[in-house]
Design a protein around this motif. Structure first.
Motif, mmCIF file in Angstrom:
data_model
loop_
_atom_site.group_PDB
_atom_site.id
_atom_site.type_symbol
_atom_site.label_atom_id
_atom_site.label_comp_id
_atom_site.label_asym_id
_atom_site.label_seq_id
_atom_site.Cartn_x
_atom_site.Cartn_y
_atom_site.Cartn_z
ATOM 1 N N LEU A 10 0.828 -1.206 0.000
ATOM 2 C CA LEU A 10 0.000 0.000 0.000
ATOM 3 C C LEU A 10 0.863 1.257 0.000
ATOM 4 N N SER A 11 1.832 1.311 0.882
ATOM 5 C CA SER A 11 2.714 2.482 0.987
ATOM 6 C C SER A 11 3.520 2.693 -0.287
ATOM 7 N N GLU A 12 4.059 1.610 -0.830
ATOM 8 C CA GLU A 12 4.845 1.710 -2.068
ATOM 9 C C GLU A 12 3.977 2.183 -3.229
ATOM 10 N N PHE A 13 2.767 1.655 -3.336
ATOM 11 C CA PHE A 13 1.862 2.047 -4.417
ATOM 12 C C PHE A 13 1.524 3.531 -4.338
ATOM 13 N N VAL A 14 1.137 4.002 -3.163
ATOM 14 C CA VAL A 14 0.746 5.405 -3.011
ATOM 15 C C VAL A 14 1.920 6.329 -3.316
ATOM 16 N N GLU A 15 3.102 6.003 -2.844
ATOM 17 C CA GLU A 15 4.260 6.857 -3.126
ATOM 18 C C GLU A 15 4.621 6.855 -4.608
ATOM 19 N N GLN A 16 4.326 5.770 -5.305
ATOM 20 C CA GLN A 16 4.595 5.682 -6.740
ATOM 21 C C GLN A 16 3.611 6.527 -7.551
ATOM 22 N N VAL A 17 2.324 6.455 -7.216
ATOM 23 C CA VAL A 17 1.308 7.148 -8.016
ATOM 24 C C VAL A 17 0.995 8.552 -7.514
ATOM 25 N N PHE A 18 1.473 8.897 -6.312
ATOM 26 C CA PHE A 18 1.131 10.173 -5.691
ATOM 27 C C PHE A 18 2.389 10.750 -5.059
ATOM 28 N N GLU A 19 3.362 11.094 -5.916
ATOM 29 C CA GLU A 19 4.682 11.539 -5.455
ATOM 30 C C GLU A 19 4.629 12.760 -4.545
ATOM 31 N N GLN A 20 3.579 13.573 -4.676
ATOM 32 C CA GLN A 20 3.470 14.795 -3.885
ATOM 33 C C GLN A 20 3.447 14.518 -2.382
ATOM 34 N N VAL A 21 3.055 13.326 -1.964
ATOM 35 C CA VAL A 21 2.951 13.020 -0.535
ATOM 36 C C VAL A 21 4.089 12.132 -0.037
#
Length: 139
Positions: A10-21
């Motif tokens: 989950l963390s890896e996916f979000v950081e990949q698709v939502f670099e702003q956060v």
């Protein structure tokens, strides 16, 4: 229904698709219906006076609901917020991280409803409460 993503995925996916956060949030605990995520507070999250700003508190509530929804439906980057109501109840401790406790109240085919309580790290009473609805992309 079971989890489709664990904390690491989950963390890896979000950081990949939502670099702003990237680096702003840390998922600390995850179960089928609840999640705990931390806002790693830095100077960019503070308002004059040193407490966490309202927009940063909103971002934490929103991200908690996003993480919770994705954990259950899988990697759907275009899952989006359709509604949010937030009550700011107390002033957060100066410079302290904020912690969101999210509960998934309903997961349907098109919508997910999540309730989020925000706490200032080390304080027992919540500083804010939010109710969020997310739209799930059609399969």
């Amino acid at each position: 229904m079971t989890l489709k993503m664990d904390i690491k995925t989950l963390s890896e996916f979000v950081e990949q698709v939502f670099e702003q956060v990237k680096g702003d949030f840390t998922v600390e605990d995850l179960s089928e219906d609840s999640l705990r995520v931390r806002l790693n507070v830095t100077d960019k999250h503070l308002r004059p006076g040193g407490t966490v700003s309202g927009p940063s508190m909103f971002a934490l509530a929103d991200m908690a609901a996003y993480y919770m929804t994705l954990a259950r439906i899988g990697p759907e980057a275009l899952t989006v917020t359709t509604n949010c109501a937030i009550d700011f109840m107390r002033k957060p401790a100066a410079g302290a991280d904020l912690i969101a406790h999210a509960r998934l109240l309903k997961l349907g085919r098109q919508l997910a409803v999540t309730d989020v309580l925000l706490f200032s790290d080390g304080q027992p009473k919540p500083v804010a409460r939010a109710s969020l609805t997310y739209s799930i992309p059609p399969q």
